[in-house]
Design a protein around this motif. Sequence first.
Motif, PDB file in Angstrom:
ATOM      1  N   MET A  95       0.849  -1.182   0.000  1.00  0.00           N
ATOM      2  CA  MET A  95       0.000   0.000   0.000  1.00  0.00           C
ATOM      3  C   MET A  95       0.892   1.244   0.000  1.00  0.00           C
ATOM      4  SD  MET A  95      -3.154  -1.078   0.064  1.00  0.00           S
ATOM      5  CE  MET A  95      -4.366  -0.052   0.828  1.00  0.00           C
ATOM      6  N   THR A  96       0.416   2.264  -0.662  1.00  0.00           N
ATOM      7  CA  THR A  96       1.128   3.525  -0.753  1.00  0.00           C
ATOM      8  C   THR A  96       0.217   4.633  -0.251  1.00  0.00           C
ATOM      9  OG1 THR A  96       2.412   2.795  -2.656  1.00  0.00           O
ATOM     10  CG2 THR A  96       2.205   5.158  -2.342  1.00  0.00           C
ATOM     11  N   LYS A  97       0.767   5.544   0.547  1.00  0.00           N
ATOM     12  CA  LYS A  97      -0.014   6.707   0.984  1.00  0.00           C
ATOM     13  C   LYS A  97       0.143   7.814  -0.049  1.00  0.00           C
ATOM     14  CE  LYS A  97      -0.166   6.080   5.943  1.00  0.00           C
ATOM     15  NZ  LYS A  97       0.093   6.693   7.234  1.00  0.00           N
ATOM     16  N   LEU A  98      -0.984   8.434  -0.393  1.00  0.00           N
ATOM     17  CA  LEU A  98      -1.008   9.572  -1.306  1.00  0.00           C
ATOM     18  C   LEU A  98      -1.548  10.789  -0.577  1.00  0.00           C
ATOM     19  CD1 LEU A  98      -2.561   8.076  -4.580  1.00  0.00           C
ATOM     20  CD2 LEU A  98      -0.158   8.508  -4.095  1.00  0.00           C
ATOM     21  N   VAL A  99      -0.970  11.927  -0.868  1.00  0.00           N
ATOM     22  CA  VAL A  99      -1.487  13.203  -0.383  1.00  0.00           C
ATOM     23  C   VAL A  99      -2.245  13.813  -1.550  1.00  0.00           C
ATOM     24  CG1 VAL A  99      -0.932  15.456   0.588  1.00  0.00           C
ATOM     25  CG2 VAL A  99       0.523  13.482   1.113  1.00  0.00           C
ATOM     26  N   LEU A 100      -3.569  13.915  -1.407  1.00  0.00           N
ATOM     27  CA  LEU A 100      -4.412  14.489  -2.456  1.00  0.00           C
ATOM     28  C   LEU A 100      -4.683  15.951  -2.155  1.00  0.00           C
ATOM     29  CD1 LEU A 100      -7.140  11.724  -2.906  1.00  0.00           C
ATOM     30  CD2 LEU A 100      -4.984  11.977  -4.143  1.00  0.00           C
ATOM     31  N   VAL A 101      -4.732  16.748  -3.209  1.00  0.00           N
ATOM     32  CA  VAL A 101      -5.132  18.148  -3.113  1.00  0.00           C
ATOM     33  C   VAL A 101      -6.367  18.299  -3.991  1.00  0.00           C
ATOM     34  CG1 VAL A 101      -4.469  20.549  -3.462  1.00  0.00           C
ATOM     35  CG2 VAL A 101      -2.720  18.859  -2.878  1.00  0.00           C
ATOM     36  N   TRP A 102      -7.484  18.615  -3.346  1.00  0.00           N
ATOM     37  CA  TRP A 102      -8.761  18.777  -4.050  1.00  0.00           C
ATOM     38  C   TRP A 102      -8.991  20.248  -4.381  1.00  0.00           C
ATOM     39  CZ3 TRP A 102     -11.846  14.822  -5.560  1.00  0.00           C
ATOM     40  CH2 TRP A 102     -11.627  13.585  -4.982  1.00  0.00           C
ATOM     41  N   ASN A 103      -9.584  20.508  -5.542  1.00  0.00           N
ATOM     42  CA  ASN A 103      -9.996  21.873  -5.858  1.00  0.00           C
ATOM     43  C   ASN A 103     -11.154  22.257  -4.934  1.00  0.00           C
ATOM     44  OD1 ASN A 103     -12.070  20.347  -7.031  1.00  0.00           O
ATOM     45  ND2 ASN A 103     -12.199  21.626  -8.850  1.00  0.00           N
ATOM     46  N   PRO A 104     -11.537  23.540  -4.883  1.00  0.00           N
ATOM     47  CA  PRO A 104     -12.590  23.965  -3.959  1.00  0.00           C
ATOM     48  C   PRO A 104     -13.910  23.211  -4.135  1.00  0.00           C
ATOM     49  CG  PRO A 104     -11.397  25.880  -4.730  1.00  0.00           C
ATOM     50  CD  PRO A 104     -10.897  24.705  -5.533  1.00  0.00           C
ATOM     51  N   LYS A 108     -14.214  20.182  -5.110  1.00  0.00           N
ATOM     52  CA  LYS A 108     -13.923  18.753  -4.917  1.00  0.00           C
ATOM     53  C   LYS A 108     -14.353  17.927  -6.132  1.00  0.00           C
ATOM     54  CE  LYS A 108     -14.035  19.098   0.060  1.00  0.00           C
ATOM     55  NZ  LYS A 108     -14.810  18.853   1.249  1.00  0.00           N
ATOM     56  N   THR A 109     -14.085  18.484  -7.322  1.00  0.00           N
ATOM     57  CA  THR A 109     -14.371  17.766  -8.567  1.00  0.00           C
ATOM     58  C   THR A 109     -13.100  17.322  -9.265  1.00  0.00           C
ATOM     59  OG1 THR A 109     -14.458  19.864  -9.771  1.00  0.00           O
ATOM     60  CG2 THR A 109     -16.558  18.971  -8.971  1.00  0.00           C
ATOM     61  N   GLU A 110     -11.960  17.858  -8.853  1.00  0.00           N
ATOM     62  CA  GLU A 110     -10.668  17.495  -9.425  1.00  0.00           C
ATOM     63  C   GLU A 110      -9.639  17.453  -8.306  1.00  0.00           C
ATOM     64  OE1 GLU A 110     -10.711  19.343 -13.882  1.00  0.00           O
ATOM     65  OE2 GLU A 110      -9.983  20.661 -12.296  1.00  0.00           O
ATOM     66  N   CYS A 111      -8.645  16.584  -8.481  1.00  0.00           N
ATOM     67  CA  CYS A 111      -7.566  16.539  -7.499  1.00  0.00           C
ATOM     68  C   CYS A 111      -6.270  16.106  -8.158  1.00  0.00           C
ATOM     69  CB  CYS A 111      -7.905  15.629  -6.323  1.00  0.00           C
ATOM     70  SG  CYS A 111      -7.949  13.874  -6.719  1.00  0.00           S
ATOM     71  N   GLY A 161       4.541  16.904   1.183  1.00  0.00           N
ATOM     72  CA  GLY A 161       3.819  17.937   1.923  1.00  0.00           C
ATOM     73  C   GLY A 161       4.013  19.310   1.308  1.00  0.00           C
ATOM     74  N   GLY A 162       5.223  19.610   0.889  1.00  0.00           N
ATOM     75  CA  GLY A 162       5.502  20.891   0.240  1.00  0.00           C
ATOM     76  C   GLY A 162       4.804  21.008  -1.091  1.00  0.00           C
ATOM     77  N   ASP A 163       4.839  19.929  -1.877  1.00  0.00           N
ATOM     78  CA  ASP A 163       4.128  19.928  -3.158  1.00  0.00           C
ATOM     79  C   ASP A 163       2.638  20.152  -2.943  1.00  0.00           C
ATOM     80  OD1 ASP A 163       6.280  19.516  -4.903  1.00  0.00           O
ATOM     81  OD2 ASP A 163       6.144  17.343  -4.738  1.00  0.00           O
ATOM     82  N   ALA A 164       2.057  19.456  -1.957  1.00  0.00           N
ATOM     83  CA  ALA A 164       0.626  19.557  -1.697  1.00  0.00           C
ATOM     84  C   ALA A 164       0.236  20.953  -1.208  1.00  0.00           C
ATOM     85  CB  ALA A 164       0.195  18.500  -0.683  1.00  0.00           C
ATOM     86  N   GLU A 165       0.980  21.495  -0.268  1.00  0.00           N
ATOM     87  CA  GLU A 165       0.698  22.850   0.232  1.00  0.00           C
ATOM     88  C   GLU A 165       0.782  23.872  -0.901  1.00  0.00           C
ATOM     89  OE1 GLU A 165      -0.154  24.423   3.149  1.00  0.00           O
ATOM     90  OE2 GLU A 165      -0.584  22.464   4.014  1.00  0.00           O
ATOM     91  N   HIS A 166       1.814  23.757  -1.705  1.00  0.00           N
ATOM     92  CA  HIS A 166       1.992  24.671  -2.834  1.00  0.00           C
ATOM     93  C   HIS A 166       0.816  24.546  -3.803  1.00  0.00           C
ATOM     94  CE1 HIS A 166       4.411  27.066  -5.691  1.00  0.00           C
ATOM     95  NE2 HIS A 166       3.806  26.325  -6.605  1.00  0.00           N
ATOM     96  N   CYS A 169      -8.736  25.134  -1.266  1.00  0.00           N
ATOM     97  CA  CYS A 169      -8.525  23.750  -1.673  1.00  0.00           C
ATOM     98  C   CYS A 169      -8.437  22.907  -0.406  1.00  0.00           C
ATOM     99  CB  CYS A 169      -7.236  23.633  -2.488  1.00  0.00           C
ATOM    100  SG  CYS A 169      -7.338  24.419  -4.115  1.00  0.00           S
ATOM    101  N   HIS A 170      -8.474  21.605  -0.552  1.00  0.00           N
ATOM    102  CA  HIS A 170      -8.496  20.704   0.595  1.00  0.00           C
ATOM    103  C   HIS A 170      -7.445  19.611   0.425  1.00  0.00           C
ATOM    104  CE1 HIS A 170     -12.386  22.465   1.677  1.00  0.00           C
ATOM    105  NE2 HIS A 170     -12.616  22.441   0.384  1.00  0.00           N
ATOM    106  N   LEU A 171      -6.846  19.183   1.547  1.00  0.00           N
ATOM    107  CA  LEU A 171      -5.880  18.086   1.547  1.00  0.00           C
ATOM    108  C   LEU A 171      -6.516  16.837   2.126  1.00  0.00           C
ATOM    109  CD1 LEU A 171      -2.590  19.731   2.898  1.00  0.00           C
ATOM    110  CD2 LEU A 171      -3.224  19.283   0.536  1.00  0.00           C
ATOM    111  N   GLN A 172      -6.100  15.687   1.618  1.00  0.00           N
ATOM    112  CA  GLN A 172      -6.563  14.404   2.124  1.00  0.00           C
ATOM    113  C   GLN A 172      -5.445  13.387   1.929  1.00  0.00           C
ATOM    114  OE1 GLN A 172      -9.929  12.837  -0.026  1.00  0.00           O
ATOM    115  NE2 GLN A 172     -10.304  11.231   1.466  1.00  0.00           N
ATOM    116  N   VAL A 173      -5.192  12.569   2.931  1.00  0.00           N
ATOM    117  CA  VAL A 173      -4.210  11.491   2.817  1.00  0.00           C
ATOM    118  C   VAL A 173      -4.974  10.177   2.750  1.00  0.00           C
ATOM    119  CG1 VAL A 173      -2.245  10.335   3.892  1.00  0.00           C
ATOM    120  CG2 VAL A 173      -2.482  12.821   4.094  1.00  0.00           C
ATOM    121  N   ILE A 174      -4.683   9.397   1.715  1.00  0.00           N
ATOM    122  CA  ILE A 174      -5.347   8.108   1.542  1.00  0.00           C
ATOM    123  C   ILE A 174      -4.285   7.033   1.286  1.00  0.00           C
ATOM    124  CG2 ILE A 174      -7.441   9.155   0.598  1.00  0.00           C
ATOM    125  CD1 ILE A 174      -6.517   8.123  -2.180  1.00  0.00           C
TER     126      ILE A 174
END
Length: 86
Positions: free
Chosen positions: A1-10, A12-15, A33-38, A66-71
């Motif tokens: 399993m791999t953890k992904l940091v997702l960044v959703w648009n406002p 929540k239709t694209e990430c 984390g830096g990529d996601a925050e940016h 935008c929103h962050l989510q780790v899955i």
Amino acid sequence: MTKLVLVWNPAKTECVGFVEREPNGSTWDCGSGGDAEHAGGGEKWNPVSTLADTFREQYEDTDDECHLQVIEVDETEATPIERVED
């Protein structure tokens, strides 16, 4: 399993997703984390992936956040996409 940091648009239709990893301490690597925050319009990191830059530019003119989510995903379940010539 791999953890992904997702960044959703406002809406929540694209990430965009970045494999979760710690920075290596170099000024040239801010980790996922830096990529996601940016990408999400937060702290500006440099350099970051072109994907993070493009996502940020796409949504920088919106007032909504935008929103962050780790899955966790099973990357072995990924199927290849056949390339088609234009």
